[in-house]
Design a protein around this motif. Structure first.
Motif, PDB file in Angstrom:
ATOM      1  N   ARG A 264      35.058  16.526  57.927  1.00 33.90           N
ATOM      2  CA  ARG A 264      33.929  16.767  58.726  1.00 33.90           C
ATOM      3  C   ARG A 264      33.889  18.630  58.679  1.00 33.90           C
ATOM      4  O   ARG A 264      34.700  18.978  59.432  1.00 33.90           O
ATOM      5  CB  ARG A 264      33.876  16.420  60.292  1.00 33.90           C
ATOM      6  CG  ARG A 264      32.772  16.903  60.832  1.00 33.90           C
ATOM      7  CD  ARG A 264      31.194  16.228  60.583  1.00 33.90           C
ATOM      8  NE  ARG A 264      30.206  16.675  61.593  1.00 33.90           N
ATOM      9  CZ  ARG A 264      28.979  16.217  61.481  1.00 33.90           C
ATOM     10  NH1 ARG A 264      28.697  15.321  60.722  1.00 33.90           N
ATOM     11  NH2 ARG A 264      28.271  16.631  62.555  1.00 33.90           N
TER      12      ARG A 264
ATOM     13  N   TRP B 133      29.918  16.001  55.996  1.00 30.74           N
ATOM     14  CA  TRP B 133      31.215  15.538  55.458  1.00 30.74           C
ATOM     15  C   TRP B 133      31.382  15.884  54.039  1.00 30.74           C
ATOM     16  O   TRP B 133      30.631  15.788  53.271  1.00 30.74           O
ATOM     17  CB  TRP B 133      31.220  14.062  55.547  1.00 30.74           C
ATOM     18  CG  TRP B 133      31.287  13.545  57.038  1.00 30.74           C
ATOM     19  CD1 TRP B 133      30.034  13.310  57.779  1.00 30.74           C
ATOM     20  CD2 TRP B 133      32.304  13.358  57.856  1.00 30.74           C
ATOM     21  NE1 TRP B 133      30.729  13.043  59.166  1.00 30.74           N
ATOM     22  CE2 TRP B 133      31.989  12.908  59.276  1.00 30.74           C
ATOM     23  CE3 TRP B 133      33.828  13.303  57.690  1.00 30.74           C
ATOM     24  CZ2 TRP B 133      32.986  12.516  60.250  1.00 30.74           C
ATOM     25  CZ3 TRP B 133      34.804  13.086  58.587  1.00 30.74           C
ATOM     26  CH2 TRP B 133      34.346  12.562  59.805  1.00 30.74           C
TER      27      TRP B 133
ATOM     28  N   ASP C 265      25.913  10.805  53.909  1.00 33.89           N
ATOM     29  CA  ASP C 265      26.148  10.236  55.182  1.00 33.89           C
ATOM     30  C   ASP C 265      26.359   8.729  55.192  1.00 33.89           C
ATOM     31  O   ASP C 265      27.302   8.014  55.976  1.00 33.89           O
ATOM     32  CB  ASP C 265      25.006  10.358  56.388  1.00 33.89           C
ATOM     33  CG  ASP C 265      25.165  11.803  56.794  1.00 33.89           C
ATOM     34  OD1 ASP C 265      26.115  12.508  56.543  1.00 33.89           O
ATOM     35  OD2 ASP C 265      24.223  12.408  57.522  1.00 33.89           O
TER      36      ASP C 265
ATOM     37  N   ILE D 136      29.631   7.168  55.384  1.00 32.56           N
ATOM     38  CA  ILE D 136      30.749   7.402  56.551  1.00 32.56           C
ATOM     39  C   ILE D 136      30.187   6.278  57.578  1.00 32.56           C
ATOM     40  O   ILE D 136      29.135   5.969  57.701  1.00 32.56           O
ATOM     41  CB  ILE D 136      30.119   8.709  57.310  1.00 32.56           C
ATOM     42  CG1 ILE D 136      30.491   9.931  56.243  1.00 32.56           C
ATOM     43  CG2 ILE D 136      31.185   8.929  58.486  1.00 32.56           C
ATOM     44  CD1 ILE D 136      31.782   9.994  55.705  1.00 32.56           C
TER      45      ILE D 136
ATOM     46  N   ARG E  85      30.059   9.186  62.178  1.00 31.57           N
ATOM     47  CA  ARG E  85      29.469  10.307  61.777  1.00 31.57           C
ATOM     48  C   ARG E  85      28.982  11.686  62.182  1.00 31.57           C
ATOM     49  O   ARG E  85      29.052  12.809  61.791  1.00 31.57           O
ATOM     50  CB  ARG E  85      27.839   9.731  61.128  1.00 31.57           C
ATOM     51  CG  ARG E  85      28.061   8.854  60.071  1.00 31.57           C
ATOM     52  CD  ARG E  85      26.701   8.040  59.688  1.00 31.57           C
ATOM     53  NE  ARG E  85      26.660   7.010  58.749  1.00 31.57           N
ATOM     54  CZ  ARG E  85      25.775   6.173  58.521  1.00 31.57           C
ATOM     55  NH1 ARG E  85      24.575   6.339  58.921  1.00 31.57           N
ATOM     56  NH2 ARG E  85      25.971   5.280  57.579  1.00 31.57           N
TER      57      ARG E  85
END
Length: 348
Positions: free
Chosen positions: A158, A163, A185, A188, A193
């Motif tokens: 992160r 990410w 996303d 994740i 998240r």
């Protein structure tokens, strides 16, 4: 850094083509490390449970024999993934033979150095480079002790608002992790998240692929898998990549190929992957609870009674295997079985 060393080759590759994923760095480092040495024992870099005491391998052998007996005594092959020096197998085979089970032995091992050590202890073993060539004509009982932790991991970082894949760069002769390109996303887990900047998620595509391949075999042919390793029930945040050298921790990005790289195993993800193939997962349970259920205290007492001069050392070995401040809590066990096989001992 010597000319032609793995570190030198990785540095040149990164300089020419850019940073590489951590999984690629770890795979190259461990492939070289295990191919060029026997890392076990006092003179090596680390000690595994089978090298601590014969009790570990004997109890795993009895676990296998009990499961085989309750499954109706089918034809089986005994498989070990990453069998070290063959110590676990030798001890397990001795215990299994006393229970009437003497199966053919198959080792999944690529290291020439370790294959030579294994051949001394289990000369009739058959070796495989990977799980794809294991027997297809009988049930498989597969043991994976400290195997999944050495498979390459992917790290997601992160960083900023999103990410990113974590990569390994090289500056002069130093390797260091850096954030790479953003990742979507949807890769994740939803619960993670919005983790704070600096958070890391680890996945092991190689571990999942291996587990699924074995689960498919076990469902089709019958059998079970017992995986014992240090790990956790994921998904979770955390950087668990570590290096061990000379029985101490080291910088995982230093001296690639000259130290053992491992990461904690996400057992929940392995269990879910096996379930997708139709296997039945059990656990995890702690190594302390598993070995306790299999009778380590009775075995330690019997060994001590037979060798009174070693009673104190035997107790120390027992404590190292199951002590809460040693391997007993950190190491966990996951079992997978074919749908029609009985519940394995220690997992009821």
């Amino acid at each position: 850094m010597s000319e032609g060393s793995l570190a030198d080759r990785l540095a040149r590759a990164i300089t020419l083509a850019g940073p590489i994923p951590i999984a690629q760095f770890m795979a190259a480092a461990n492939a070289h490390y295990y191919a060029t040495r026997d890392p076990l024992g006092v003179g090596g870099d680390f000690v595994t449970a089978p090298e601590i005491s014969q009790m570990f391998g004997e109890l795993i052998g009895l676990w296998c024999a009990d499961l085989w007996d309750r499954a109706g005594r089918p034809d089986i092959a005994w498989v070990e993934l990453g069998p070290g020096r063959g110590t676990l197998a030798a001890d397990a085979l001795r215990a299994m033979a006393m229970a009437g089970l003497s199966p053919p032995v198959h080792f999944v091992e690529t290291s020439p150095a370790l294959r030579a050590a294994q051949a001394e202890r289990v000369p009739d073993a058959i070796w495989h480079d990977d799980v794809t060539t294991l027997p297809a004509d009988r049930a498989l009982i597969v043991i994976a002790n400290e195997f999944f932790d050495a498979l390459p991991i992917r790290q997601l970082l992160r960083w900023g608002e999103g990410w990113h894949e974590r990569l390994v760069a090289c500056q002069d002769v130093l390797f260091l992790p850096i954030p790479g390109k953003p990742v979507p996303d949807n890769v994740i887990p939803p619960s993670l998240r919005d983790a704070p900047p600096g958070s890391i998620i680890e996945t092991s595509p190689a571990g999942v692929a291996t587990c699924r391949a074995l689960a498919r075999r076990i469902v089709a042919q019958g059998g079970a898998l017992l995986a014992i390793d240090y790990g956790y029930e994921g998904p979770a945040l955390g950087d668990t990549l570590q290096a061990v050298r000379g029985h101490g921790y080291a910088n995982p990005f230093g001296a690639p190929g000259e130290q053992d790289l491992t990461a904690h195993v996400d057992f929940a993800t392995l269990a879910a992957a096996a379930g997708l193939e139709g296997a039945t997962p059990f656990g995890t349970v702690s190594q302390r609870d598993l070995l306790g259920a299999l009778g380590i205290d009775a075995r330690a007492s019997a060994l001590a009674a037979g060798a009174p001069d070693r009673a104190e050392a035997i107790l120390a070995d027992r404590n190292r295997l199951v002590g809460e401040d040693a391997m007993g809590h950190l190491f966990r066990a996951l079992a997978l079985t074919a749908p029609d096989w009985p519940i394995p001992a220690g997992f009821a």
